[in-house]
Each structure stands twice: as C-alpha cells, then as structure tokens.
Motif scaffolding. Structure first.
Motif, mmCIF file in Angstrom:
data_model
loop_
_atom_site.group_PDB
_atom_site.id
_atom_site.type_symbol
_atom_site.label_atom_id
_atom_site.label_comp_id
_atom_site.label_asym_id
_atom_site.label_seq_id
_atom_site.Cartn_x
_atom_site.Cartn_y
_atom_site.Cartn_z
ATOM 1 N N THR A 180 0.868 -1.151 -0.050
ATOM 2 C CA THR A 180 -0.035 0.069 -0.137
ATOM 3 C C THR A 180 0.832 1.224 0.086
ATOM 4 N N GLY A 238 2.417 1.756 -3.454
ATOM 5 C CA GLY A 238 1.670 2.239 -4.472
ATOM 6 C C GLY A 238 1.093 3.637 -4.510
ATOM 7 N N GLY A 239 1.300 4.061 -2.909
ATOM 8 C CA GLY A 239 1.001 5.577 -2.513
ATOM 9 C C GLY A 239 2.235 6.477 -3.263
ATOM 10 N N HIS A 258 1.795 6.627 -6.965
ATOM 11 C CA HIS A 258 1.057 7.475 -7.286
ATOM 12 C C HIS A 258 1.289 8.950 -7.498
ATOM 13 N N ASP A 259 2.102 9.175 -6.247
ATOM 14 C CA ASP A 259 2.339 10.538 -6.151
ATOM 15 C C ASP A 259 3.562 10.948 -7.023
ATOM 16 N N ASN A 312 3.864 9.522 -10.127
ATOM 17 C CA ASN A 312 3.610 9.797 -11.372
ATOM 18 C C ASN A 312 2.623 10.912 -11.499
ATOM 19 N N ASN A 313 2.148 11.416 -10.395
ATOM 20 C CA ASN A 313 1.332 12.766 -10.309
ATOM 21 C C ASN A 313 2.495 14.067 -10.620
#
Length: 96
Positions: free
Chosen positions: A73, A76-77, A80-81, A83-84
């Motif tokens: 988890t 993944g976070g 994601h950050d 990628n942003n």
C-alpha cells in the motif's frame, strides 16, 4: 539455585519414527483416591504441542502477510504521487 526443570518434557521412549517426538505431562495429577502422581500415567500431550506450534506458525504467517500488504500500500501511494509529479512536468508546454 538451579533453574526449575520443565514438567512438559519430550518422551524419548515413545517417539513415532524419525523426527517425531511424543510429549508427556509430568506434573502431579490430582485424582480422587490417589496420592500425588501415578508414575505410570502421564497424559500424552503431543497433539496439544503440535497444535500450539501450528497456531504460532499461522500467526507468524498472518503477521508477515499483513506487513507485506502495508508495504504494498505504501509503495502504491509513493508510485501514485511520483506519477502525479511526472505527469505535471511533462504536460507543461515550454516556450522556445
């Protein structure tokens, strides 16, 4: 002072083949009509010991699984950050 000897000892005279141990409960038995411990009657607690080892192993597997889930988890976070951040920098037009 000597350390107290365990009353739950492996019973070498009652092994079930190679790698298997039988356990006997050597604590005094309080039974009506008998004084102290009958030296010929020690309950076989091998199954109890086996189930305790199995329970401990399952608890360790569950803890390891929960740890891996938490790490997944978190990863993944972070992904994601990241990628942003990367998507924001590549979408910005440059003036040349």
């Amino acid at each position: 002072m000597a350390a107290p000897r365990s009353s739950l000892l492996p019973d070498p005279g009652h092994s079930k083949g190679r790698g298997h141990r039988r356990y006997r409960d050597l604590r005094k038995q309080d039974r009506p009509g008998r004084a102290g411990c009958d030296s010929h009657h020690h309950p076989d607690i091998t199954e109890k010991k086996r189930s305790e080892r199995e329970k401990k192993a399952l608890e360790e597997r569950l803890a390891r699984s929960e740890k891996m889930e938490a790490i997944g988890t978190l990863a993944g976070g972070v992904a994601h950050d990241l990628n942003n951040i990367l998507a924001g920098s590549s979408a910005t037009p440059t003036c040349s």
